[in-house]
Enzyme design. Structure first.
Site, mmCIF file in Angstrom:
data_model
loop_
_atom_site.group_PDB
_atom_site.id
_atom_site.type_symbol
_atom_site.label_atom_id
_atom_site.label_comp_id
_atom_site.label_asym_id
_atom_site.label_seq_id
_atom_site.Cartn_x
_atom_site.Cartn_y
_atom_site.Cartn_z
ATOM 1 N N CYS A 118 -27.519 -32.882 44.943
ATOM 2 C CA CYS A 118 -28.118 -32.367 43.394
ATOM 3 C C CYS A 118 -26.760 -31.547 43.067
ATOM 4 C CB CYS A 118 -29.310 -31.583 43.347
ATOM 5 S SG CYS A 118 -29.542 -30.516 42.004
ATOM 6 N N CYS A 121 -27.735 -28.056 40.894
ATOM 7 C CA CYS A 121 -28.721 -27.047 41.551
ATOM 8 C C CYS A 121 -28.757 -27.352 43.136
ATOM 9 C CB CYS A 121 -29.675 -26.415 40.959
ATOM 10 S SG CYS A 121 -30.724 -27.816 40.091
ATOM 11 N N SER A 122 -30.203 -27.471 43.497
ATOM 12 C CA SER A 122 -30.569 -27.844 44.804
ATOM 13 C C SER A 122 -31.921 -28.726 44.800
ATOM 14 C CB SER A 122 -31.128 -26.616 45.644
ATOM 15 O OG SER A 122 -31.904 -25.635 44.815
ATOM 16 N N CYS A 123 -32.108 -29.622 43.739
ATOM 17 C CA CYS A 123 -33.171 -30.674 43.734
ATOM 18 C C CYS A 123 -33.325 -31.220 45.055
ATOM 19 C CB CYS A 123 -32.943 -31.382 42.459
ATOM 20 S SG CYS A 123 -32.882 -30.684 41.130
#
Lengths: 213, 91
Positions: A118, A121-123
């Site tokens: 991702c 962000c941090s999906c």
């Protein structure tokens, strides 16, 4: 002396230095989180108990859930087809509470190796696999995986055969991804429980391969 | 949408899910998923009309040109239709 710390004036009775407390002021976002949480509780929208239950539910999710999904796909061709067609529906049908998550499963084959990142962000498929590893959220992993995935894979110890395509999947919006790794050789006689033990977290992110039997 | 699409190169301020490294790049629609509420309005609590979400596949050559690590490897990303336009015929 049992321990060789420089400053003996600040040792606890155990002989270890006192650990510093977290005395730094709250950050803006920590304050916002506390303020929002307290408002929601004050207004009766939710309760402290409900919030804690949700934290406990998230902490109880682990890569073992994904490993069970992968092992079933390896042993049940109808399930594998359903998983690749609609991974959210297939994992729910298996009994996992994945909430509103929209999941896509991508299959590793002899022709293609898949990797998840991702960049924004941090999906991560948290509702199935639990919290992502810290490196998954690092700027280095996010930036490099879309630029030089083979170099990243090499650092994870993964070298792909010549002619195999790398497919990077950037979770930029509403979908989450899980890699369906290829079933290892020499596992023909194994049942789903035995196979699940071979499925690592990294093999479902695409930065690793399943363990050998 | 046509199969070959170009991501808009605009650079607005605010919450946007089209990553900057793909803006202005041309790829191929891998699959169209379904409409989702527009995150660019949702993020600000505004009424969010559903916008079609596509998965667009770019080759490393599409994205990085001659600097590509391996030109035939691919990046798939989810891009909202509001960011896509039909690409001119393939070169």
């Amino acid at each position: 002396m049992p321990h060789d710390h420089a400053d003996h004036d600040h040792l606890s009775p155990s002989g270890h230095p006192y650990r510093k407390d977290q005395d730094a002021p709250l950050t803006h976002w920590q304050q916002m989180e506390i303020a929002l949480r307290e408002l929601l509780i004050d207004k009766g929208v939710t309760t402290a108990g409900e919030i804690q239950n949700q934290i406990n539910a998230m902490d109880s999710r682990s890569p073992a859930n994904g490993a069970a999904v992968v092992a079933r796909a390896w042993t049940d061709p109808a399930f594998k087809a359903a998983l690749l067609a609609d991974a959210s529906a297939a994992t729910r049908e298996m009994g996992f509470d994945i909430g509103p998550m929209n999941l896509i499963a991508v299959e590793n084959t002899q022709a293609a190796h898949n990797m998840i990142v991702c960049t924004l962000c941090s999906c991560y498929p948290r509702n199935l696999l639990g919290l992502p590893p810290d490196w998954y959220k690092s700027r280095a992993y996010r930036a490099r995986t879309v630029k030089e995935p083979r170099a990243v894979l090499a650092e994870f110890g993964v070298t792909l055969p010549d002619g195999m395509t790398v497919r990077v999947h950037d979770s930029t919006a509403d979908m989450r991804y899980i890699v369906l790794p290829a079933r290892p050789k020499g596992t023909e006689g194994m049942d789903a429980d035995g196979l699940a033990a071979l499925v690592t977290r990294d093999s479902m992110i695409g930065t690793g391969l399943p363990l050998a039997p | 949408m046509s199969a070959r699409v170009t991501v808009s190169a605009r650079m607005p301020i605010g919450h946007v899910r089209a990553p900057a490294y793909l803006r202005g790049k041309t790829g191929t629609i891998e699959r169209s998923i379904r409409p989702f509420p527009d995150p660019e309005r949702l993020a600000y609590g505004q009424p969010a009309t559903p916008v079609m979400l596509h998965r667009v596949r770019f080759t490393m050559a599409d994205v990085w040109g001659p600097a590509a690590e391996n030109p035939d490897d691919t990046i798939d990303a989810e891009i909202y239709e509001t960011w896509l336009s039909e690409a001119p015929d393939a070169p």
